[in-house]
Design an enzyme around this catalytic site. Structure first.
Site: not given
Ligand code: CMX
Length: 438
Positions: A241, A271, A372, A317, A326
């Site tokens: 992105s 993604h 995620d 990843h 995160r």
């Protein structure tokens, strides 16, 4: 406007540093590229320049040099809130300094002032078929805002190159202000009564978002929204992105075009769409076993997923080689607020079991969770059960980082991005030549 003044003050030094690198040191070698990288999706090729954030494979993201715990501790917070102002994070990304409370509030006030989504955007969204994916609606809405672009208008009137960043910043302020309303409208249109509560000028970005979504526990959800947008804001420049936004922006397309390109990339399952996929996967597990399964059942379910040719969403990843901080920040939040929630317990068990499964399979370079793996679980807890909406939330957050990059790319006169391609035959010839003795 506060961000414009701050960037203006810093520009001479940044321009000097960039100019010096380009003019005096352009021949200094940074790295070499090998065949595996060219065939393998350009992993680790050091070829992008950003000062907004950096991902260390062994540590994770740093925003302007600061880790997530440092950022959450240092940024000012709204009265009574646990999480910082989103406007404060935007200030940090844009300017590279921790704002005072008053400075963060100035950014928040700018957003309220600029949050006026034109009626045609809502009409266009209403006209779309009900089953349209929320990401498609989000992208269409961004594109339908393009007529507002100050950058496009000024560019066609004629402006000097060293002024590009000023209307670019205007556009980025307007876009980031309006995105929360666009997202909340899409949510209400698709899943609720289609009405949109008004923005309250006394509330910050996170609290207004909670209000517009109409969730039950608005105070707590406002904190989660702040945390969520901050964590998803930036992940250096190479992710799909950010890179797509940067690439399209380098053609001097305005931020509405550039950001919508980035959001098309975010909508891919490898993604941002992985957040919807991940919650779907957790719910499949939950449904199949009638609750939180045993570790043995979960282990088998994970293997069944791999054996069916699918990836386990939320794990792996391209850059990170450790659990994503995160992920950790969101898991900590969940454990602090609702540790007994079944899906939190399940996500925690997945964290325990899935890395071992991926290690056994031996393919993924990083068997650890990414952002995620947990984000949907938190949204679900606060009543956002429509998980095909989750990637839109990611998009609202991601706007903060990619717009900061877009403004600085224009301010520093970064050129059209245009890497060079080779043919397969050329690569084969290079390999043959390398085999021959020197
Ligand atoms: N489940 C199953 N297989 C996986 C895997 C996972 N979670 N992660 C990696 N692999 C596989 C890859 O598909 C690849 O297989 P092939 O050799 O058959 O092609 C192999 O392991 C090597 O991949 P890698 O070098 O470790 O990872 P990449 O850099 O190619 O891909 C990513 C990274 C994120 C696309 C991958 O780990 C993945 O598909 N994860 C699941 C989807 C996901 O969570 N995406 C979100 C990432 C974060 C974000 O951008 O939002």
């Amino acid at each position: 406007m506060i961000l414009q003044d701050k960037i203006q003050a810093q520009l001479p030094e940044w321009r000097e540093r960039t100019k010096k690198l380009a003019k005096e040191h352009s021949e200094v070698k940074v790295a070499e590229v090998n065949v595996g990288q060219i065939v393998g999706g350009m992993r680790d090729i050091k070829s992008l320049l950003t000062d907004v954030s950096f991902v260390d494979p062994a540590e994770g993201i740093r925003f302007r040099g600061m880790s997530i715990p440092e950022v959450l501790a240092a940024l000012p917070k709204p009265e009574g809130a646990e999480m910082p102002y989103v406007g404060g994070l935007f200030y940090l990304l844009m300017v590279g300094e921790i704002p005072t409370k008053a400075e963060a509030e100035e950014v928040e006030a700018e957003w309220v002032k600029r949050n006026h989504v034109p009626a045609h955007v809502f009409d266009m969204l209403r006209a779309m078929p009900k089953e349209t994916h929320p990401m498609t609606l989000f992208i269409l809405a961004i594109q339908s805002l393009e007529g507002q672009s100050e950058f496009a208008r000024k560019y066609h009137e004629g402006m000097k190159k060293d002024e590009y960043w000023i209307p670019a910043l205007e556009d980025c302020m307007n876009l980031t202000a309006e995105l929360s309303t666009v997202a909340a409208f899409i949510y209400n249109l698709k899943y609720k009564d289609g009405k949109l509560p008004e923005v309250d000028p006394t509330l910050d970005y996170g609290a207004n978002f909670a209000k517009m979504l109409g969730v039950e526990n608005q105070k707590e959800y406002a904190d989660l929204a702040r945390l969520y947008f901050i964590l998803h804001s930036d992940h250096e420049s190479g992710n799909v992105s950010a890179h797509a936004t940067h690439l399209v922006g380098s053609s001097l397309a305005d931020i509405y075009y550039a950001f919508s390109a980035g959001m098309c990339g975010l909508a891919g399952p490898l993604h941002g769409l992985a957040n919807q996929e991940c919650l779907g996967w957790l719910l499949d597990v939950y449904k199949k076993f009638g609750g939180v399964p045993t570790r043995e059942d979960l282990y088998k379910f994970a293997w069944d997923t791999l054996d069916s040719g699918k990836v386990i969403p939320g794990y792996g990843h391209a850059v990170l080689r450790v659990p994503d901080p995160r992920f950790t920040a969101q898991m900590d939040y969940a454990k602090a607020h609702f540790p007994q929630d079944d899906l939190v317990r399940l996500a925690d068990m997945v964290f325990d079991v899935v890395p071992a499964v991926l290690r056994e399979q031996g393919k993924a370079k990083n068997p650890a969770p990414n952002v995620d793996a947990i984000s949907g679980t938190l949204q679900y807890y606060y009543g956002l059960r429509e998980f095909d909406f989750y990637t839109v939330l990611f998009g609202v957050g991601r706007a903060l980082g990619v717009t900061a990059n877009y403004v600085w790319a224009r301010a520093l006169g970064q050129p059209l991005e245009r890497p060079k391609s080779l043919t397969t035959k050329m690569l084969e010839d290079i390999v043959e030549k390398a085999k021959q003795p020197a």
